[in-house]
Each structure stands twice: as structure tokens, then as C-alpha cells.
Write a protein that holds these residues in place. Structure first.
Motif, PDB file in Angstrom:
ATOM      1  N   ASN A  98       0.820  -1.215   0.000  1.00  0.00           N
ATOM      2  CA  ASN A  98       0.000   0.000   0.000  1.00  0.00           C
ATOM      3  C   ASN A  98       0.849   1.258   0.000  1.00  0.00           C
ATOM      4  O   ASN A  98       0.439   2.286  -0.552  1.00  0.00           O
ATOM      5  CB  ASN A  98      -0.939  -0.016   1.212  1.00  0.00           C
ATOM      6  N   GLY A  99       2.042   1.182   0.619  1.00  0.00           N
ATOM      7  CA  GLY A  99       2.953   2.321   0.572  1.00  0.00           C
ATOM      8  C   GLY A  99       3.420   2.601  -0.852  1.00  0.00           C
ATOM      9  O   GLY A  99       3.485   3.753  -1.289  1.00  0.00           O
ATOM     10  N   ILE A 100       3.737   1.523  -1.592  1.00  0.00           N
ATOM     11  CA  ILE A 100       4.130   1.687  -3.001  1.00  0.00           C
ATOM     12  C   ILE A 100       2.967   2.251  -3.811  1.00  0.00           C
ATOM     13  O   ILE A 100       3.149   3.118  -4.666  1.00  0.00           O
ATOM     14  CB  ILE A 100       4.595   0.347  -3.583  1.00  0.00           C
ATOM     15  N   ALA A 101       1.738   1.765  -3.535  1.00  0.00           N
ATOM     16  CA  ALA A 101       0.561   2.266  -4.247  1.00  0.00           C
ATOM     17  C   ALA A 101       0.367   3.761  -4.011  1.00  0.00           C
ATOM     18  O   ALA A 101      -0.032   4.495  -4.923  1.00  0.00           O
ATOM     19  CB  ALA A 101      -0.681   1.496  -3.802  1.00  0.00           C
ATOM     20  N   ALA A 102       0.654   4.225  -2.791  1.00  0.00           N
ATOM     21  CA  ALA A 102       0.449   5.631  -2.456  1.00  0.00           C
ATOM     22  C   ALA A 102       1.384   6.555  -3.222  1.00  0.00           C
ATOM     23  O   ALA A 102       1.057   7.734  -3.439  1.00  0.00           O
ATOM     24  CB  ALA A 102       0.624   5.842  -0.954  1.00  0.00           C
ATOM     25  N   ILE A 103       2.548   6.038  -3.629  1.00  0.00           N
ATOM     26  CA  ILE A 103       3.515   6.886  -4.343  1.00  0.00           C
ATOM     27  C   ILE A 103       3.741   6.421  -5.780  1.00  0.00           C
ATOM     28  O   ILE A 103       4.650   6.911  -6.448  1.00  0.00           O
ATOM     29  CB  ILE A 103       4.854   6.928  -3.590  1.00  0.00           C
ATOM     30  N   ALA A 104       2.929   5.471  -6.254  1.00  0.00           N
ATOM     31  CA  ALA A 104       3.132   4.908  -7.601  1.00  0.00           C
ATOM     32  C   ALA A 104       3.107   6.002  -8.665  1.00  0.00           C
ATOM     33  O   ALA A 104       2.119   6.735  -8.777  1.00  0.00           O
ATOM     34  CB  ALA A 104       2.061   3.864  -7.893  1.00  0.00           C
ATOM     35  N   PRO A 105       4.176   6.115  -9.473  1.00  0.00           N
ATOM     36  CA  PRO A 105       4.220   7.177 -10.490  1.00  0.00           C
ATOM     37  C   PRO A 105       3.431   6.864 -11.751  1.00  0.00           C
ATOM     38  O   PRO A 105       3.121   7.753 -12.538  1.00  0.00           O
ATOM     39  CB  PRO A 105       5.713   7.292 -10.797  1.00  0.00           C
ATOM     40  N   ASN A 106       3.106   5.575 -11.961  1.00  0.00           N
ATOM     41  CA  ASN A 106       2.388   5.203 -13.180  1.00  0.00           C
ATOM     42  C   ASN A 106       1.524   3.964 -12.928  1.00  0.00           C
ATOM     43  O   ASN A 106       1.560   3.357 -11.852  1.00  0.00           O
ATOM     44  CB  ASN A 106       3.367   4.945 -14.339  1.00  0.00           C
ATOM     45  N   ILE A 166     -11.724  10.577   1.689  1.00  0.00           N
ATOM     46  CA  ILE A 166     -10.349  11.088   1.728  1.00  0.00           C
ATOM     47  C   ILE A 166      -9.779  11.193   0.318  1.00  0.00           C
ATOM     48  O   ILE A 166      -9.152  12.189  -0.055  1.00  0.00           O
ATOM     49  CB  ILE A 166      -9.457  10.168   2.596  1.00  0.00           C
ATOM     50  N   GLY A 167     -10.012  10.140  -0.481  1.00  0.00           N
ATOM     51  CA  GLY A 167      -9.499  10.133  -1.847  1.00  0.00           C
ATOM     52  C   GLY A 167     -10.085  11.234  -2.709  1.00  0.00           C
ATOM     53  O   GLY A 167      -9.400  11.825  -3.546  1.00  0.00           O
ATOM     54  N   GLN A 168     -11.368  11.524  -2.516  1.00  0.00           N
ATOM     55  CA  GLN A 168     -12.024  12.575  -3.296  1.00  0.00           C
ATOM     56  C   GLN A 168     -11.560  13.959  -2.881  1.00  0.00           C
ATOM     57  O   GLN A 168     -11.518  14.881  -3.696  1.00  0.00           O
ATOM     58  CB  GLN A 168     -13.537  12.446  -3.155  1.00  0.00           C
ATOM     59  N   GLN A 169     -11.220  14.110  -1.587  1.00  0.00           N
ATOM     60  CA  GLN A 169     -10.818  15.423  -1.083  1.00  0.00           C
ATOM     61  C   GLN A 169      -9.316  15.682  -1.235  1.00  0.00           C
ATOM     62  O   GLN A 169      -8.902  16.802  -1.563  1.00  0.00           O
ATOM     63  CB  GLN A 169     -11.200  15.552   0.406  1.00  0.00           C
ATOM     64  N   TRP A 172      -6.495  10.254  -4.609  1.00  0.00           N
ATOM     65  CA  TRP A 172      -6.629   8.827  -4.349  1.00  0.00           C
ATOM     66  C   TRP A 172      -5.429   8.244  -3.603  1.00  0.00           C
ATOM     67  O   TRP A 172      -5.558   7.270  -2.866  1.00  0.00           O
ATOM     68  CB  TRP A 172      -6.848   8.068  -5.659  1.00  0.00           C
ATOM     69  N   ARG A 173      -4.256   8.877  -3.740  1.00  0.00           N
ATOM     70  CA  ARG A 173      -3.073   8.375  -3.043  1.00  0.00           C
ATOM     71  C   ARG A 173      -3.240   8.472  -1.521  1.00  0.00           C
ATOM     72  O   ARG A 173      -2.720   7.647  -0.779  1.00  0.00           O
ATOM     73  CB  ARG A 173      -1.835   9.155  -3.483  1.00  0.00           C
ATOM     74  N   ALA A 174      -3.972   9.483  -1.067  1.00  0.00           N
ATOM     75  CA  ALA A 174      -4.193   9.657   0.363  1.00  0.00           C
ATOM     76  C   ALA A 174      -4.989   8.491   0.945  1.00  0.00           C
ATOM     77  O   ALA A 174      -4.814   8.132   2.122  1.00  0.00           O
ATOM     78  CB  ALA A 174      -4.917  10.976   0.629  1.00  0.00           C
ATOM     79  N   SER A 175      -5.854   7.889   0.143  1.00  0.00           N
ATOM     80  CA  SER A 175      -6.625   6.733   0.613  1.00  0.00           C
ATOM     81  C   SER A 175      -5.697   5.567   0.937  1.00  0.00           C
ATOM     82  O   SER A 175      -5.855   4.885   1.963  1.00  0.00           O
ATOM     83  CB  SER A 175      -7.648   6.310  -0.439  1.00  0.00           C
TER      84      SER A 175
END
Length: 396
Positions: A98-106, A166-169, A172-175
Motif C-alpha cells: 500500500n505504501g508503493i501504491a500511495a507513491i506509484a508514479p504510473n 479522503i481520496g475525493q478530497q 486517491w493516493r491519500a486513501s
């Protein structure tokens, strides 16, 4: 003497579940949140990563397949590890994914992150179910598993709407960042509260696979897949069904799904209690009730109030099956309870994917209104196989 025995029985009846089980509940909450929150954020993900909605949807499909295929493999590779250590490693893998997903560049990196996270899903529930069952008396095993699984159902009521907001505000990375925080809390709880349970023996892989390949056990796995298949045949397309057939607005559908989640949570707890009382009779009764409710939904889906009531009852019945199913599989595979329990989650996720595919096919050829009938028919098939399984038990 009789009075002391009576007091002992009363204290046993009132015995509470240990706090260690609730640390597993937090973990299942985090896993449920990461599995389902992306459904409400697909447009945001697609827009940010510049892919189509259908491509973004593959992130959901790949996650389910990652659970189905990867979980048994990981369970085999890690079968000699102590259960507490394995749970810690699985939660660390979950946090990493999930950490990788939060910063995934592509899109590609995000897909890899989802697959990494999926590996921890099925094995966590499989090992967690075995551990939860070992932390309580034999007559409370299904109840303990239902408490652990409650995190998954509560995630649909609280975690997914909160994560979507959270993602909408904040994007999506914040979710996924919020999921990481939940994963860290769960890891701390596992380290602090889960005891080191000495494993009596480690069966060889040959014995474990032999235990898993029993025809009677494979039949139960198929029954579970049919149960979740009937659910996802309808639930995957519940939003368009409620909007186009029942006539609800998009905002109303959100609250109806929350109500469904409440029914799911209630059904999970009740299913655990009923399974501890009478395992197979309660499972058979649950399948029969589920088939009837889906058939009723085929008529009530055109009446808004009746549809809402039916959906809540459907939620109760749909998850009432799972705790008993989990206990039955673990009991049948005494040489490989963790592998069998993990394989159960693989079968359930295959049911999810198969149900979504079947539902899509019937929408194309027969329309949205056919879905409740199809779901009911799949449940009837599961009911018939459950009766066959019960008859095999009685013959033995």
C-alpha cells in the motif's frame, strides 16, 4: 459440587473473546479497506494515471486473481514459520504494497503494488483464522473467526466510505496512505497482543497436499465459491440495478450499500454463533434462505422500500455462511489447517471473479433484472452440494 460446576459453566458461557482476536480484526479491517476502496476511486485513478476506466478496473480483477493464485503458494512457502511471525511478515508486506501504491508514479507500478498487497490477503485470513480458533475453546471457534472476519465487513460500512471521502478530497493516493496507517496499527496490535502459540507439528508438504486434495474438502471449497459467486453475480452490478431498475438516485445508492454492509456485519456474527451451535444444519439453512431472498429480490427490485429491506436481509444471509465454512474446512484438513483455510479464500475470490463474469454475461443477453434470478439459481446449486456434503458426513 453441583453448585460449583454450575458456576463454572456460567462463567464459561460468559467468557469474552481475548483482545488478541481484536488485533486480527483490525488487520482484516485494513485489508477490507484496501480491497474495496479503489472501487469508488476508479475515475480519479484513471484520470490521474491517464488510462481508461476499463484499464483502471483491471486493478480490481488483478487483486482478486492475486489472492486466488498467490495465497496458497505463499502459504506453502511459509508453512514452517511460527504463526505470529508469519502474521507480522504478512502485515509488513501489506504495508509495503500500500505504501508503493500511495507513491506509484504510473499504472504499471500501481498494478505491481496491488499484486504485492494481494499476496498478504488470503494468507493473512487463512493463518489468522487458524490462530483465532486456537485462542478459544472448541465450542467458540466459529464465533472467534466471525469476530476476526468482522473487520472485513465493518470496512464496508466505515472504512470504504471514509477512504473514498479522503481520496475525493485529498487525492486517491491519500486513501492508500490511510490504509498504511491502519496496517501499522494492526502490526503493533499483533506484536503486542498475539501470543506465541507452540505448533504441535509441521506436516510435510506431501501430507498437506494430500489433506487438501480430499474430494470431500474440494467439494466444500466449491460450495464456498458458489456462495460468493451468487453474491457477486448481483452485488458487482448493484449500483446500476438500483439506479436503472429500482429508480434510486446515485447518492441514495451509497447509503443503501452502507445498510447492506450493516446486514453483512450482523450476518457474519450470527453465522458464527449458529455454526458453533449446529455447523452443517445452519449452513444448509443459510443457503436455503439466501436462495429464497434472491428470488424475492427479483420481484422487490422494482419497489424502492421493499428493495431496501430485501437488500439488508440479503446482506445478513450472504455472510452468515462464511464462519461455518471456514471452521468446516479447517476441521476436515487437520494435517494442513492453514493451507486449507488459505485455499478457502482463494476459492472465495475465484467465486467473486466468476460471479462478476456471469453477471456481466447475463446483463448483455438478458438485462439487469435477470441478475437476482441468476444469483438465486447459483445459490440453489450450492445448497444441493451442501446437502450432498452433509449426507457424506452422516454416512461416515
Amino acid at each position: 459440587m453441583n453448585q460449583s460446576e454450575s458456576l463454572s459453566e456460567q462463567s464459561a458461557t460468559k467468557e469474552r473473546f481475548p483482545i488478541s482476536i481484536f488485533s486480527l480484526t483490525v488487520g482484516s479491517f485494513a485489508i477490507g479497506m484496501t480491497e474495496f476502496v479503489i472501487m469508488g476511486l476508479l475515475p480519479n485513478v484513471a484520470s490521474d494515471l491517464q488510462v481508461s476506466i476499463s484499464q483502471a478496473g483491471q486493478l480490481i480483477t488483478s487483486y482478486a486473481l492475486g489472492v486466488a493464485i498467490g495465497a496458497p503458494i505463499l502459504a506453502v512457502v511459509t508453512h514452517r514459520l511460527p504463526q505470529k511471525l508469519l502474521l507480522c511478515l504478512l502485515m509488513a508486506l501489506f504495508i509495503l504494497g500500500n505504501g508503493i501504491a500511495a507513491i506509484a508514479p504510473n499504472y504499471t507500478i500501481l498494478m505491481i503494488a496491488r499484486l504485492v498487497t494481494a499476496l498478504s490477503h488470503g494468507t493473512f485470513f487463512g493463518v489468522g483464522a487458524v490462530l483465532a480458533a486456537n485462542l478459544v475453546r472448541p465450542d467458540k471457534r466459529a464465533g472467534a473467526i466471525s469476530i476476526m472476519m468482522a473487520g472485513l465487513t465493518i470496512a464496508n460500512i466505515i472504512g470504504v466510505p471514509f477512504g473514498t471521502f479522503i481520496g475525493q478530497q485529498l487525492g486517491w493516493r491519500a486513501s492508500f496512505g490511510a490504509v498504511v496507517i491502519m496496517g501499522i496499527i494492526s502490526l503493533i496490535g499483533i506484536i503486542a497482543f498475539i501470543p506465541h502459540i507452540r505448533q504441535e507439528h509441521n506436516s510435510s508438504l506431501t501430507k498437506q497436499f494430500r489433506a487438501l486434495m480430499q474430494p470431500r474438502l474440494l467439494l466444500v471449497l466449491l460450495i464456498g465459491a458458489l456462495g460468493t459467486g451468487s453474491l457477486f453475480t448481483v452485488f458487482t452490478y448493484i449500483a446500476p440495478l438500483l439506479e436503472q431498475v429500482t429508480g434510486f438516485s446515485e447518492s441514495s445508492v451509497t447509503w443503501i450499500l452502507v445498510l447492506f454492509g450493516c446486514g453483512v456485519t450482523l450476518g457474519n456474527i450470527l453465522g458464527g454463533k449458529l455454526a458453533d451451535w449446529k455447523l452443517m444444519p445452519s449452513m444448509i439453512g443459510n443457503f436455503a434462505a439466501l436462495a429464497l431472498i434472491l428470488a424475492v429480490f427479483a420481484w422487490t427490485d422494482r419497489v424502492p422500500i421493499a428493495a431496501v429491506i430485501t437488500i439488508f436481509i440479503w446482506g445478513v444471509a450472504s455472510f452468515g455462511i462464511l464462519p461455518g465454512l471456514q471452521v468446516r474446512i479447517m476441521t476436515m484438513a487437520k494435517e494442513a489447517p492453514a493451507l486449507a483455510s488459505t485455499s478457502n479464500h482463494s476459492a472465495l475470490n475465484l467465486g467473486n471473479a466468476g460471479g462478476a463474469f456471469i453477471g456481466g454475461w447475463f446483463i448483455t443477453h438478458m438485462g439487469l433484472s435477470s441478475l437476482p434470478w441468476v444469483g438465486s439459481a447459483i445459490t440453489v446449486l450450492g445448497l444441493l452440494l451442501a446437502l450432498v456434503s452433509y449426507r457424506q458426513d452422516r454416512q461416515r
